[in-house]
Design an enzyme around this catalytic site. Structure first.
Site, mmCIF file in Angstrom:
data_model
loop_
_atom_site.group_PDB
_atom_site.id
_atom_site.type_symbol
_atom_site.label_atom_id
_atom_site.label_comp_id
_atom_site.label_asym_id
_atom_site.label_seq_id
_atom_site.Cartn_x
_atom_site.Cartn_y
_atom_site.Cartn_z
ATOM 1 N N ALA A 37 0.680 -1.052 0.074
ATOM 2 C CA ALA A 37 -0.076 -0.113 -0.040
ATOM 3 C C ALA A 37 0.615 1.391 -0.194
ATOM 4 C CB ALA A 37 -0.904 -0.129 1.292
ATOM 5 N N HIS A 38 0.119 2.352 -0.034
ATOM 6 C CA HIS A 38 1.028 3.802 -0.315
ATOM 7 C C HIS A 38 1.741 3.815 1.112
ATOM 8 C CE1 HIS A 38 -2.819 6.033 1.149
ATOM 9 N NE2 HIS A 38 -2.585 4.843 2.072
#
Length: 216
Positions: free
Chosen positions: A187-188
């Protein structure tokens, strides 16, 4: 003492390879065999590929059929871009890196040297960011634009259909030597330290920090 005893047993029983780390030796033997049994085709830019005039291609680059190289992208010497790959605007692919078919590298993202990226990988999709807005006349989720990039170091391998999201403000980072299996979600704003290995179907939540030499 171990090597001497093993060598003596080998002499009595026939040909033998004596090594204190058989698994590591096996890995290097497979590399030697692959280099001889799977020779790479001569480099070329396939006539069906679409390469923007402002993109920069290094020496010996191979661009496969129907690949797209967008404006200001940089492809390092000896890199190989497989069929149907998309390299976004301003993305950078390091020397000797190999992308299998159908890899997407989003705009502004960077891969280092000698990386191996397997089919279906997406690098630089938007991270999952939405602000709740349920009190307005038109309730729903408000998109948070993802303004960072993905930065990947040297000698990284990424398994098939793995996704690495771009950061929200800062970048998502994979340091040198990271190894990812198939079907992993990064994920980011995740930061993964050097030489960490992650097995298939793992999911790493946003802004997680993982150190060096971890095994997951």
């Amino acid at each position: 003492a171990f090597a001497e005893a093993a060598a003596q047993r080998g002499e009595k029983g026939g040909a033998a390879i004596v090594t204190p780390d058989p698994y590591l030796y096996f890995a290097r033997l497979t590399q030697w065999w692959a280099a001889r049994s799977r020779p790479l085709a001569a480099s070329r830019v396939h006539p069906s590929a679409v390469v923007d005039p402002s993109a920069r291609l290094g020496e010996g680059v191979d661009i496969g059929p129907l690949a797209v190289i967008e404006a200001e992208a940089v492809i390092g010497d000896g890199a190989r871009i497989g069929a149907h790959c998309v390299i976004g605007q301003g993305a950078r692919i390091g020397a000797g890196t190999r992308l299998s078919a159908r890899v997407t590298v989003g705009f502004g993202c960077e891969l280092g040297q000698r990386c191996i990226v397997h089919s279906g990988v997406v690098i630089g999709a938007d991270g999952f960011g939405f602000a709740p807005n349920f009190k307005s006349e038109q309730p729903g989720w408000e998109k948070i634009e993802q303004l960072g990039n993905v930065r990947i170091g040297n000698d990284v391998e990424i398994g098939a259909n793995t996704c690495i999201d771009r950061g929200a403000l800062a970048d998502t980072v994979l340091e040198d030597g990271v190894k990812l299996d198939n079907l992993i979600q990064i994920a980011h704003n995740v930061h993964i330290g050097r030489h960490t290995a992650i097995a298939g179907c793992a999911a790493i939540a946003g802004s997680t920090k993982i150190g060096a030499f971890c095994t997951i």
